[in-house]
Design an enzyme around this catalytic site. Structure first.
Site, PDB file in Angstrom:
ATOM      1  CE  LYS A 129      49.549  30.485  30.672  1.00  0.00           C
ATOM      2  NZ  LYS A 129      49.117  31.354  31.804  1.00  0.00           N
ATOM      3  CD  GLN A 173      49.929  34.880  33.022  1.00  0.00           C
ATOM      4  OE1 GLN A 173      49.445  34.157  32.161  1.00  0.00           O
ATOM      5  NE2 GLN A 173      50.802  34.434  33.917  1.00  0.00           N
ATOM      6  CG  ASP A 196      44.503  28.509  35.406  1.00  0.00           C
ATOM      7  OD1 ASP A 196      45.334  27.795  34.817  1.00  0.00           O
ATOM      8  OD2 ASP A 196      44.610  29.744  35.519  1.00  0.00           O
TER       9      ASP A 196
END
Lengths: 369, 369
Positions: A129, A173, A196
């Site tokens: 990422k 995460q 997200d």
């Protein structure tokens, strides 16, 4: 990720499996680089929907046939939906937008990632990422916390990022250490920065007519983006989503329905999944079971989007395993009209959509069109 | 409610329509009072699911056959799902719970209803809700506001009710006058008191696995409750929901899926609704189109829940119209294994579920089990 098992499409032991995996990938990459990327380069930017009409252009797909005539010694019919090439194009578009934003208002988007503990796979994801952010000019902030951190410590960092105007997206995460309550922690992320798109309010807005979510979850958004960029009609089509997870299956079905598909969700309690799936014009599979969807499940000409990334034992691979999808690719490619490979299909789209959501968030924060 | 039109199942002009409507109702009510209510009275309380197993007990359904042999002069096969009797039983159960709460802690649930303007239909709905509250011992609070009230005035009252510990549910009667923003007003209702269950966060929780909504929207909750109380299995069944509204179709599909049905939503853009609906073991129709679902849409033995309440012209009725469902009842009753009539099916369940949600809310507020 599913635990590693040995499995394969038993009725399709073709020569493809005898060819070293890296060679197929190499060929595919080269073909995509030459042919598909050139075609994609003629597209308008990502804000226009359905820029391509490739679906019925099988005659143009010489590169696909080319690869698979090498690999299987018979010509394949399915168009290969090249997620890697599409993701690259999207990243290029985002990069251009970030530069335009920087020139106009002197700001760039920022993405914060919190990682707790020392899981190797999590570290890899976070590194990927960060690299992806760097490649498009998005600032990335990383907070690595020790395994024995408390829930309160994690939430403290989330709240700081919530209040930080240079941060437009916050990721935690997963998985978190087992002593933490995942729901509490995720709920601490401000809905304006939940790139997200997993917040229940987002999912609610996604499910409702006349409402718009702040963010669409990355993987299902990537699936739909692939359909759009390959000019595949959704409206009025029968769609089957296999799997009903909160992060892929459910939002994918909502997105398909928002585009006027008639959607059925097939799940572990469905009594006749094969029969139902065979009615679909569009299949999105997200169950994490290697090669579960056999050729017989697929209506001739259907479009197959395979979200599964499942490791299966492979003594010929230097790593001892290789990655396969939920769909038995060797069977499906002869029946479907278009299909995503694994790897190189949906996978690269997820990070591209994360960057896209972070850009959307920053544009909204700065009221930059 | 759909505009009034003249329509009927063209292939099913039976004698049923020649019998005065009120007489059929009377017979049905009497039959339900004698036979079904007695059977329902043997049930455990509402917290136990699937208390009855009536589905295959057609031999016990003499009362159903009785009504329809009078009405149509041929015996019907479908079990009539008597929403009126079930709703009455649920109200009795709620009444007992309210009394138990009052005895134990000296408190009863409270429901506040805000009504803006002078619409006759809205006034009727609000009056019915007040009467229903009274009948079970729930306090009701009513705020009638003039048509030319401002959004701010409505929101001021909502906020007062949000802060009032004796109020556990807040309803804003829809539709609102056109100068008001419905979304702004509904969003002002505290999620803890949103007994309609329309808040996006509720819908999001309903859509997600492992999450629980605060409240389930009343009409779809009533549909599922009917299935439960008639012992109709949902798990593993094919279900088709016709219509994708935020208040019925979408939450109904989510509820069916939570109980492990395999669900397809059929909507106005579905290209072959008849063919898809015919695959369903359970049909929930909520589109507002009189007699749209014909007998040919129904698989023999399917269960039909008809949410539609549509006025159609009827010169023989003193009011000049009568109410019919989305489903052509005369055709469906010979094909389905069980069916809700209109009126007297889902209709009475909606208010019963509103009372149920208000009781749930009060129990939660007082931490009363």
């Amino acid at each position: 990720m599913a635990s590693m098992i040995f499995t394969d499409c038993s009725s399709s032991t073709t020569k493809a499996r005898l060819l070293p995996f890296s060679r197929i990938l190499l060929l595919r990459r080269r073909a995509a680089g030459v042919t598909l990327v050139r075609r994609l380069a003629t597209l308008p930017n990502s804000s226009s929907r359905r820029p391509l009409t490739l679906r019925s252009s099988h005659s143009q797909s010489a590169y696909v046939t080319g690869i698979f005539s090498l690999a299987t010694e018979k010509s394949a019919t399915a168009e290969v939906i090249d997620g890697k090439a599409v993701a690259k194009q999207i990243r290029d578009e985002i990069s251009a937008e970030v530069m335009r934003m920087k020139d106009a208002i002197g700001e760039v988007p920022g993405l914060a990632v919190i990682i707790v503990g020392n899981r190797k796979d999590s570290a890899t994801y976070v590194r990927n990422k960060r690299k992806a952010c760097e490649s498009v000019g998005i600032n990335s902030f990383e907070v690595p916390l020790p395994e024995d951190s408390t829930e309160e410590e994690v939430i403290k960092f989330i709240k700081e990022f919530n209040d930080d105007p240079s941060v437009h997206g916050i990721l935690v995460q997963l998985p978190l250490p087992s002593h933490m309550n995942e729901e509490n922690i995720l709920n601490a992320v401000s809905i304006e920065k939940d790139v997200d798109g997993f917040h229940p309010l987002n999912i609610g807005h996604l499910a409702m007519r006349g409402r718009e979510p702040m963010f669409v979850p990355c993987t299902p958004k990537g699936c739909i983006e692939l359909l759009h960029r390959y000019g595949i009609d959704i409206k009025g089509k029968r769609a089957v989503v296999i799997g009903r997870s909160n992060i892929v299956g459910t939002p994918a079905s909502q997105l398909l329905q928002r585009e006027d598909a008639t959607v059925t969700i097939v799940h572990s309690r469905t009594s006749n999944p094969e029969e139902i799936t065979r009615q679909a014009d569009i299949i999105i599979s997200a169950v994490g079971k290697p090669n579960m969807v056999r050729g017989s499940w697929i209506k001739p000409g259907a479009v197959v989007i395979d979200v599964g990334i499942n490791p299966v034992e492979d003594a010929k691979s230097p790593r001892g395993y290789r990655l396969v999808g939920d769909v038995c690719y060797d069977e499906a490619k002869n029946i479907a009209s278009a299909i995503t490979p694994v790897p190189g299909g949906v996978g690269p789209m997820t990070i591209a959509m994360l960057l896209s959501n972070t850009l959307i968030s920053a544009k909204r924060a700065y009221n930059f069109q």
